[in-house]
Design a protein around this motif. Structure first.
Motif, PDB file in Angstrom:
ATOM      1  N   GLN A 281       0.826  -1.204   0.000  1.00 39.74           N
ATOM      2  CA  GLN A 281       0.000   0.000   0.000  1.00 39.74           C
ATOM      3  C   GLN A 281       0.864   1.259   0.000  1.00 39.74           C
ATOM      4  O   GLN A 281       0.561   2.230  -0.703  1.00 39.74           O
ATOM      5  N   ALA A 282       1.931   1.251   0.785  1.00 37.41           N
ATOM      6  CA  ALA A 282       2.776   2.439   0.896  1.00 37.41           C
ATOM      7  C   ALA A 282       3.546   2.709  -0.392  1.00 37.41           C
ATOM      8  O   ALA A 282       3.547   3.839  -0.899  1.00 37.41           O
ATOM      9  N   ILE A 283       4.203   1.687  -0.917  1.00 37.46           N
ATOM     10  CA  ILE A 283       4.975   1.871  -2.148  1.00 37.46           C
ATOM     11  C   ILE A 283       4.035   2.095  -3.328  1.00 37.46           C
ATOM     12  O   ILE A 283       4.270   2.980  -4.164  1.00 37.46           O
ATOM     13  N   GLY A 284       2.963   1.325  -3.396  1.00 34.24           N
ATOM     14  CA  GLY A 284       1.989   1.516  -4.471  1.00 34.24           C
ATOM     15  C   GLY A 284       1.357   2.892  -4.429  1.00 34.24           C
ATOM     16  O   GLY A 284       1.164   3.537  -5.464  1.00 34.24           O
ATOM     17  N   GLY A 285       1.065   3.375  -3.221  1.00 29.73           N
ATOM     18  CA  GLY A 285       0.488   4.711  -3.084  1.00 29.73           C
ATOM     19  C   GLY A 285       1.444   5.794  -3.527  1.00 29.73           C
ATOM     20  O   GLY A 285       1.031   6.782  -4.157  1.00 29.73           O
ATOM     21  N   TYR A 286       2.727   5.614  -3.205  1.00 31.41           N
ATOM     22  CA  TYR A 286       3.720   6.609  -3.631  1.00 31.41           C
ATOM     23  C   TYR A 286       3.843   6.621  -5.157  1.00 31.41           C
ATOM     24  O   TYR A 286       3.901   7.691  -5.772  1.00 31.41           O
ATOM     25  N   ILE A 287       3.854   5.438  -5.760  1.00 31.37           N
ATOM     26  CA  ILE A 287       3.938   5.366  -7.223  1.00 31.37           C
ATOM     27  C   ILE A 287       2.730   6.036  -7.867  1.00 31.37           C
ATOM     28  O   ILE A 287       2.868   6.813  -8.821  1.00 31.37           O
ATOM     29  N   ARG A 288       1.554   5.753  -7.349  1.00 26.87           N
ATOM     30  CA  ARG A 288       0.343   6.361  -7.909  1.00 26.87           C
ATOM     31  C   ARG A 288       0.373   7.880  -7.767  1.00 26.87           C
ATOM     32  O   ARG A 288      -0.053   8.613  -8.671  1.00 26.87           O
ATOM     33  N   SER A 289       0.866   8.371  -6.642  1.00 27.14           N
ATOM     34  CA  SER A 289       0.962   9.821  -6.446  1.00 27.14           C
ATOM     35  C   SER A 289       1.928  10.441  -7.443  1.00 27.14           C
ATOM     36  O   SER A 289       1.648  11.502  -8.016  1.00 27.14           O
ATOM     37  N   LYS A 290       3.069   9.784  -7.671  1.00 28.08           N
ATOM     38  CA  LYS A 290       4.047  10.316  -8.624  1.00 28.08           C
ATOM     39  C   LYS A 290       3.494  10.283 -10.043  1.00 28.08           C
ATOM     40  O   LYS A 290       3.725  11.214 -10.828  1.00 28.08           O
ATOM     41  N   MET A 291       2.778   9.228 -10.396  1.00 30.80           N
ATOM     42  CA  MET A 291       2.184   9.154 -11.727  1.00 30.80           C
ATOM     43  C   MET A 291       1.116  10.228 -11.898  1.00 30.80           C
ATOM     44  O   MET A 291       1.005  10.847 -12.972  1.00 30.80           O
ATOM     45  N   ALA A 292       0.340  10.467 -10.860  1.00 34.80           N
ATOM     46  CA  ALA A 292      -0.695  11.499 -10.932  1.00 34.80           C
ATOM     47  C   ALA A 292      -0.074  12.874 -11.103  1.00 34.80           C
ATOM     48  O   ALA A 292      -0.584  13.709 -11.860  1.00 34.80           O
ATOM     49  N   MET A 293       1.034  13.130 -10.411  1.00 35.84           N
ATOM     50  CA  MET A 293       1.702  14.421 -10.550  1.00 35.84           C
ATOM     51  C   MET A 293       2.328  14.586 -11.929  1.00 35.84           C
ATOM     52  O   MET A 293       2.327  15.682 -12.490  1.00 35.84           O
ATOM     53  N   SER A 294       2.858  13.498 -12.479  1.00 34.44           N
ATOM     54  CA  SER A 294       3.426  13.570 -13.827  1.00 34.44           C
ATOM     55  C   SER A 294       2.351  13.915 -14.846  1.00 34.44           C
ATOM     56  O   SER A 294       2.599  14.638 -15.819  1.00 34.44           O
ATOM     57  N   ALA A 295       1.132  13.391 -14.618  1.00 35.63           N
ATOM     58  CA  ALA A 295       0.025  13.675 -15.528  1.00 35.63           C
ATOM     59  C   ALA A 295      -0.521  15.079 -15.341  1.00 35.63           C
ATOM     60  O   ALA A 295      -0.815  15.785 -16.310  1.00 35.63           O
ATOM     61  N   ALA A 296      -0.653  15.503 -14.085  1.00 43.14           N
ATOM     62  CA  ALA A 296      -1.265  16.807 -13.790  1.00 43.14           C
ATOM     63  C   ALA A 296      -0.292  17.964 -13.978  1.00 43.14           C
ATOM     64  O   ALA A 296      -0.704  19.065 -14.366  1.00 43.14           O
ATOM     65  N   ARG A 297       0.992  17.714 -13.703  1.00 45.17           N
ATOM     66  CA  ARG A 297       1.989  18.791 -13.780  1.00 45.17           C
ATOM     67  C   ARG A 297       3.236  18.335 -14.537  1.00 45.17           C
ATOM     68  O   ARG A 297       4.324  18.258 -13.991  1.00 45.17           O
ATOM     69  N   PRO A 298       3.078  18.024 -15.827  1.00 44.42           N
ATOM     70  CA  PRO A 298       4.239  17.584 -16.603  1.00 44.42           C
ATOM     71  C   PRO A 298       5.324  18.648 -16.705  1.00 44.42           C
ATOM     72  O   PRO A 298       6.505  18.328 -16.821  1.00 44.42           O
ATOM     73  N   HIS A 299       4.921  19.924 -16.644  1.00 45.59           N
ATOM     74  CA  HIS A 299       5.911  20.996 -16.740  1.00 45.59           C
ATOM     75  C   HIS A 299       6.855  20.986 -15.549  1.00 45.59           C
ATOM     76  O   HIS A 299       8.037  21.320 -15.672  1.00 45.59           O
ATOM     77  N   ALA A 300       6.349  20.585 -14.389  1.00 48.59           N
ATOM     78  CA  ALA A 300       7.196  20.522 -13.199  1.00 48.59           C
ATOM     79  C   ALA A 300       8.323  19.531 -13.407  1.00 48.59           C
ATOM     80  O   ALA A 300       9.490  19.811 -13.090  1.00 48.59           O
ATOM     81  N   SER A 301       7.986  18.369 -13.944  1.00 53.71           N
ATOM     82  CA  SER A 301       8.997  17.347 -14.187  1.00 53.71           C
ATOM     83  C   SER A 301      10.029  17.819 -15.195  1.00 53.71           C
ATOM     84  O   SER A 301      11.226  17.559 -15.053  1.00 53.71           O
ATOM     85  N   LYS A 302       9.572  18.547 -16.215  1.00 54.47           N
ATOM     86  CA  LYS A 302      10.500  19.026 -17.243  1.00 54.47           C
ATOM     87  C   LYS A 302      11.428  20.114 -16.710  1.00 54.47           C
ATOM     88  O   LYS A 302      12.607  20.168 -17.067  1.00 54.47           O
ATOM     89  N   VAL A 303      10.912  20.983 -15.854  1.00 57.79           N
ATOM     90  CA  VAL A 303      11.762  22.000 -15.234  1.00 57.79           C
ATOM     91  C   VAL A 303      12.842  21.322 -14.399  1.00 57.79           C
ATOM     92  O   VAL A 303      14.029  21.688 -14.456  1.00 57.79           O
ATOM     93  N   TRP A 304      12.443  20.337 -13.619  1.00 52.20           N
ATOM     94  CA  TRP A 304      13.381  19.627 -12.756  1.00 52.20           C
ATOM     95  C   TRP A 304      14.431  18.886 -13.587  1.00 52.20           C
ATOM     96  O   TRP A 304      15.636  18.949 -13.292  1.00 52.20           O
ATOM     97  N   ALA A 305      13.987  18.188 -14.620  1.00 46.77           N
ATOM     98  CA  ALA A 305      14.910  17.437 -15.475  1.00 46.77           C
ATOM     99  C   ALA A 305      15.908  18.364 -16.142  1.00 46.77           C
ATOM    100  O   ALA A 305      17.108  18.053 -16.225  1.00 46.77           O
TER     101      ALA A 305
END
Length: 217
Positions: free
Chosen positions: A92-116
């Motif tokens: 639940q903990a690891i799966g929840g973290y993965i789902r949160s990261k995937m949701a953020m990648s979908a909702a805020r792709p620009h954030a990931s690109k700025v960081w990269a």
């Protein structure tokens, strides 16, 4: 302070917070597209719908705003790791973290690109955050995973490199969305595509950890 003076102060604080959020979100999009060098405060002001004077009032200059954007991204990315605790269920903990990261990648792709982009240029601004806040968080959460492994709750894995793998798997859908869309034959990823990708990444990583794949339904 009386209630009559407290109310205006609270309202002013809410306005400030709302304006800062608008500016940071706009800056995230502009920095993602133009990079730090190509972005201007005027562009960010136009994107936010606020006067340029507001940007300088809240963040000082472009450098200060860029640092605030990066700090916000890291804070938001690390927040879901709070669920990784010794008493939590590993799947639940690891799966929840993965789902949160995937949701953020979908909702805020620009954030990931700025960081990269920042990291590709040697992390001149966030190097200190990487060596302090990020390192401390990963070490603490890796220790929890090592404890789960010792207790036989999951398969032996390199707990630190697990985070590197997780970040790579989740952020690729934001950083390399053009490549993903081209292979899938899409102009952009749909919600169904994002859901399919999330279930794939969760299943792949949990099985690699010897954990049961839990449905999100």
């Amino acid at each position: 302070m009386t209630s009559t003076t407290q109310a205006p102060a609270d309202a002013k604080g809410q306005i400030r917070q709302a304006n800062e959020e608008r500016i940071l979100a706009a800056a995230e999009r502009v920095f993602a597209g133009a990079g730090f060098s190509g972005a201007t405060m005027a562009q960010i002001a136009d994107e936010s719908g606020l006067p340029k004077a507001n940007l300088h009032y809240y963040f000082g200059n472009k450098d200060g705003l860029y640092r605030a954007v990066l700090a916000r991204i890291l804070e938001d990315w690390l927040a879901p790791t709070h669920g990784i605790t010794p008493e939590a269920d590993p799947a639940q903990a690891i799966g929840g973290y993965i789902r949160s990261k995937m949701a953020m990648s979908a909702a805020r792709p620009h954030a990931s690109k700025v960081w990269a982009n920042e990291l590709l240029h040697g992390a001149p601004v966030v190097r200190h955050l990487l060596a302090t806040e990020l390192r401390a968080t990963v070490r603490a959460k890796a220790a929890v995973i090592d404890q789960w492994i010792a207790e036989g709750k999951m398969a032996p894995v390199d707990s630190t490199h697990l985070f590197f793998t997780l970040w790579a798997a989740t952020q690729t859908y934001a950083d390399f969305d053009v490549q993903v869309c081209a292979v899938l034959g899409r102009p952009k990823l749909t919600r169904a595509d994002q859901a399919r990708a999330t279930e794939h990444v969760v299943a792949l990583l949990l099985r690699g950890c010897g954990l049961e794949v839990l449905s999100n339904k």
